[in-house]
Motif scaffolding. Sequence first.
Motif, PDB file in Angstrom:
ATOM      1  N   ARG A 258     -42.601   2.666 -37.598  1.00  0.00           N
ATOM      2  CA  ARG A 258     -42.006   3.575 -36.613  1.00  0.00           C
ATOM      3  C   ARG A 258     -40.958   2.882 -35.739  1.00  0.00           C
ATOM      4  O   ARG A 258     -39.925   3.463 -35.425  1.00  0.00           O
ATOM      5  CB  ARG A 258     -43.113   4.150 -35.724  1.00  0.00           C
ATOM      6  N   LEU A 259     -41.250   1.642 -35.336  1.00  0.00           N
ATOM      7  CA  LEU A 259     -40.327   0.924 -34.466  1.00  0.00           C
ATOM      8  C   LEU A 259     -39.433  -0.046 -35.243  1.00  0.00           C
ATOM      9  O   LEU A 259     -38.512  -0.623 -34.670  1.00  0.00           O
ATOM     10  CB  LEU A 259     -41.097   0.146 -33.394  1.00  0.00           C
ATOM     11  N   HIS A 260     -39.766  -0.237 -36.529  1.00  0.00           N
ATOM     12  CA  HIS A 260     -38.985  -1.122 -37.402  1.00  0.00           C
ATOM     13  C   HIS A 260     -38.912  -2.542 -36.843  1.00  0.00           C
ATOM     14  O   HIS A 260     -37.856  -3.194 -36.850  1.00  0.00           O
ATOM     15  CB  HIS A 260     -37.576  -0.560 -37.616  1.00  0.00           C
ATOM     16  N   ILE A 261     -40.050  -3.024 -36.343  1.00  0.00           N
ATOM     17  CA  ILE A 261     -40.167  -4.377 -35.817  1.00  0.00           C
ATOM     18  C   ILE A 261     -41.043  -5.185 -36.773  1.00  0.00           C
ATOM     19  O   ILE A 261     -42.167  -4.781 -37.084  1.00  0.00           O
ATOM     20  CB  ILE A 261     -40.780  -4.367 -34.403  1.00  0.00           C
ATOM     21  N   ASP A 262     -40.533  -6.312 -37.238  1.00  0.00           N
ATOM     22  CA  ASP A 262     -41.257  -7.127 -38.204  1.00  0.00           C
ATOM     23  C   ASP A 262     -41.928  -8.345 -37.571  1.00  0.00           C
ATOM     24  O   ASP A 262     -42.591  -9.112 -38.267  1.00  0.00           O
ATOM     25  CB  ASP A 262     -40.308  -7.610 -39.305  1.00  0.00           C
ATOM     26  N   SER A 263     -41.786  -8.527 -36.277  1.00  0.00           N
ATOM     27  CA  SER A 263     -42.346  -9.707 -35.612  1.00  0.00           C
ATOM     28  C   SER A 263     -43.871  -9.633 -35.569  1.00  0.00           C
ATOM     29  O   SER A 263     -44.442  -8.693 -35.014  1.00  0.00           O
ATOM     30  CB  SER A 263     -41.802  -9.817 -34.183  1.00  0.00           C
ATOM     31  N   HIS A 264     -44.519 -10.636 -36.161  1.00  0.00           N
ATOM     32  CA  HIS A 264     -45.977 -10.676 -36.126  1.00  0.00           C
ATOM     33  C   HIS A 264     -46.487 -10.952 -34.706  1.00  0.00           C
ATOM     34  O   HIS A 264     -47.583 -10.518 -34.344  1.00  0.00           O
ATOM     35  CB  HIS A 264     -46.494 -11.749 -37.085  1.00  0.00           C
ATOM     36  N   LEU A 265     -45.688 -11.666 -33.933  1.00  0.00           N
ATOM     37  CA  LEU A 265     -46.093 -11.937 -32.547  1.00  0.00           C
ATOM     38  C   LEU A 265     -46.149 -10.648 -31.737  1.00  0.00           C
ATOM     39  O   LEU A 265     -47.069 -10.442 -30.938  1.00  0.00           O
ATOM     40  CB  LEU A 265     -45.120 -12.919 -31.903  1.00  0.00           C
ATOM     41  N   ILE A 266     -45.184  -9.746 -31.959  1.00  0.00           N
ATOM     42  CA  ILE A 266     -45.189  -8.457 -31.264  1.00  0.00           C
ATOM     43  C   ILE A 266     -46.376  -7.615 -31.699  1.00  0.00           C
ATOM     44  O   ILE A 266     -47.034  -6.966 -30.873  1.00  0.00           O
ATOM     45  CB  ILE A 266     -43.874  -7.702 -31.517  1.00  0.00           C
ATOM     46  N   THR A 267     -46.689  -7.624 -32.989  1.00  0.00           N
ATOM     47  CA  THR A 267     -47.839  -6.845 -33.454  1.00  0.00           C
ATOM     48  C   THR A 267     -49.151  -7.411 -32.918  1.00  0.00           C
ATOM     49  O   THR A 267     -50.133  -6.687 -32.808  1.00  0.00           O
ATOM     50  CB  THR A 267     -47.883  -6.800 -34.993  1.00  0.00           C
ATOM     51  N   GLY A 268     -49.170  -8.690 -32.596  1.00  0.00           N
ATOM     52  CA  GLY A 268     -50.346  -9.262 -31.950  1.00  0.00           C
ATOM     53  C   GLY A 268     -50.372  -8.998 -30.459  1.00  0.00           C
ATOM     54  O   GLY A 268     -51.439  -8.876 -29.856  1.00  0.00           O
ATOM     55  N   LEU A 269     -49.167  -8.885 -29.858  1.00  0.00           N
ATOM     56  CA  LEU A 269     -49.081  -8.643 -28.418  1.00  0.00           C
ATOM     57  C   LEU A 269     -49.602  -7.258 -28.048  1.00  0.00           C
ATOM     58  O   LEU A 269     -50.210  -7.089 -26.985  1.00  0.00           O
ATOM     59  CB  LEU A 269     -47.622  -8.788 -27.969  1.00  0.00           C
ATOM     60  N   THR A 270     -49.407  -6.278 -28.905  1.00  0.00           N
ATOM     61  CA  THR A 270     -49.822  -4.905 -28.598  1.00  0.00           C
ATOM     62  C   THR A 270     -51.335  -4.795 -28.380  1.00  0.00           C
ATOM     63  O   THR A 270     -51.774  -4.324 -27.325  1.00  0.00           O
ATOM     64  CB  THR A 270     -49.354  -3.949 -29.708  1.00  0.00           C
ATOM     65  N   PRO A 271     -52.183  -5.208 -29.333  1.00  0.00           N
ATOM     66  CA  PRO A 271     -53.628  -5.146 -29.062  1.00  0.00           C
ATOM     67  C   PRO A 271     -54.067  -6.106 -27.974  1.00  0.00           C
ATOM     68  O   PRO A 271     -55.048  -5.843 -27.271  1.00  0.00           O
ATOM     69  CB  PRO A 271     -54.260  -5.506 -30.410  1.00  0.00           C
ATOM     70  N   PHE A 272     -53.342  -7.236 -27.814  1.00  0.00           N
ATOM     71  CA  PHE A 272     -53.681  -8.146 -26.720  1.00  0.00           C
ATOM     72  C   PHE A 272     -53.578  -7.434 -25.380  1.00  0.00           C
ATOM     73  O   PHE A 272     -54.483  -7.524 -24.541  1.00  0.00           O
ATOM     74  CB  PHE A 272     -52.741  -9.358 -26.736  1.00  0.00           C
ATOM     75  N   LEU A 273     -52.486  -6.721 -25.158  1.00  0.00           N
ATOM     76  CA  LEU A 273     -52.313  -5.998 -23.900  1.00  0.00           C
ATOM     77  C   LEU A 273     -53.375  -4.917 -23.728  1.00  0.00           C
ATOM     78  O   LEU A 273     -53.877  -4.696 -22.628  1.00  0.00           O
ATOM     79  CB  LEU A 273     -50.914  -5.385 -23.842  1.00  0.00           C
ATOM     80  N   MET A 274     -53.724  -4.251 -24.812  1.00  0.00           N
ATOM     81  CA  MET A 274     -54.732  -3.187 -24.741  1.00  0.00           C
ATOM     82  C   MET A 274     -56.087  -3.749 -24.328  1.00  0.00           C
ATOM     83  O   MET A 274     -56.714  -3.252 -23.377  1.00  0.00           O
ATOM     84  CB  MET A 274     -54.842  -2.480 -26.091  1.00  0.00           C
ATOM     85  N   PHE A 275     -56.549  -4.777 -25.002  1.00  0.00           N
ATOM     86  CA  PHE A 275     -57.858  -5.349 -24.678  1.00  0.00           C
ATOM     87  C   PHE A 275     -57.837  -6.056 -23.323  1.00  0.00           C
ATOM     88  O   PHE A 275     -58.819  -6.000 -22.573  1.00  0.00           O
ATOM     89  CB  PHE A 275     -58.290  -6.323 -25.769  1.00  0.00           C
ATOM     90  N   ALA A 276     -56.722  -6.728 -23.010  1.00  0.00           N
ATOM     91  CA  ALA A 276     -56.629  -7.393 -21.716  1.00  0.00           C
ATOM     92  C   ALA A 276     -56.669  -6.373 -20.584  1.00  0.00           C
ATOM     93  O   ALA A 276     -57.317  -6.596 -19.548  1.00  0.00           O
ATOM     94  CB  ALA A 276     -55.350  -8.224 -21.644  1.00  0.00           C
TER      95      ALA A 276
END
Length: 413
Positions: A258-276
Amino acid sequence: MTSAAGQHTRADTDLATRASHHRGFWFAAVAFTVLMAFGTAPTPLWPLYAARDGFGTTTMTIAFTGMVAGAAVSFLTLGHLSDRFGRRRIIVPALVVGLVAAVVLIAWPTLPGLLTGRVLNGVGVGLMASTATTYLHDLYREAHPERRFSVLPATVATAANLGGLALGPLVAGAMAQWAPSPLVTTQAVFAAAMAVSLVLVLSSPETVDRQLQEQRPSRFALLPGARRVFVAAAAMGFVSFALLGFVSSLGATLIHDRLHIDSHLITGLTPFLMFASAALAQLAAGRLGLPRTLRTGAVVFPIGLTLTALSLYHPALWLLLIAVSVAGAGAGLLFKSGVTIGATVAEPASRAGVLSVYFVIGYIGMGVPSILFSIATQHIGLGSAVIGLASVLAIGAALSVALATSARQSIRG
């Protein structure tokens, strides 16, 4: 002189014992954090697994729910064992099972190996999560008997639990972004961390005397008239975990497609922010009290869901990060409220068993809705499926909070 020497020796022994429990407290917190992080670490790696093994989003979701299924079975069948056999005697096997899961994921690089490793991972998580919080309270009480009402054990348990769930995707995302062979390297790093944690826990004291655990209380017993309250509490756990499972299992795919972002760091940042955000909201809720926590969660949770749906219709990374943070905070408040209610309506001797059932229902919520969502996207499209999921979870949260509030009032009346 002899009496004085004896008193001095006993004092030294007492200080050494308390120091041992103090170290054990922090060792257990580290182990708790590491194993929970291992449970969510694959979140940014799912696209890599899918490319390696050639499966789609539905299979990806099923692979994610392997951990959920293992945790649910572990909670239901093994979660009560620490009351009988001891806390450390359950946490040590939890870490061993986690280590075995990491080895399986490294040595068996196929879809069956992935599924097997995830189920084992779930079993370890279930054993740890059902025991570690109580172990932390036991160790702190032994180390600091003068601080009976300290909030530190609960605070550390929350930080280790949800903080670990938050750190897992962030660490794995960094590994996937910069480390060679990330599917192997990530598992190796967590295996090493679990091995160190195992050594630390083995050096920690046990807090349960097995000789005093002869009586076996009922695993699940509620106070009279409390069944409706528990059902409402369990529903809160279900809907809050459904959001956490949705982002953990499909977040990376949605960001890519949907966002056309391939960065694995960004895909890890999303659940990190949710759980944090969930962890921080739970820590802040300690000052609100249960009624205000319920009301706040009932408002914040649907706002976060609405923002999440909007972020997919109007793709923007900043909006998605805000959305999952708000939704995660609402989920954290609802989950904390559910745990508090579940603990208060349980018979004291069955509290561990009642909370194990609560967690089983929560973990079912983490898995089943995500599978249904991935199937729904094949028939009604991504946008409609997101709106449908958000609507169901928002309505479920509102109904469960209303039922919990009215049922608690009827019990008091």
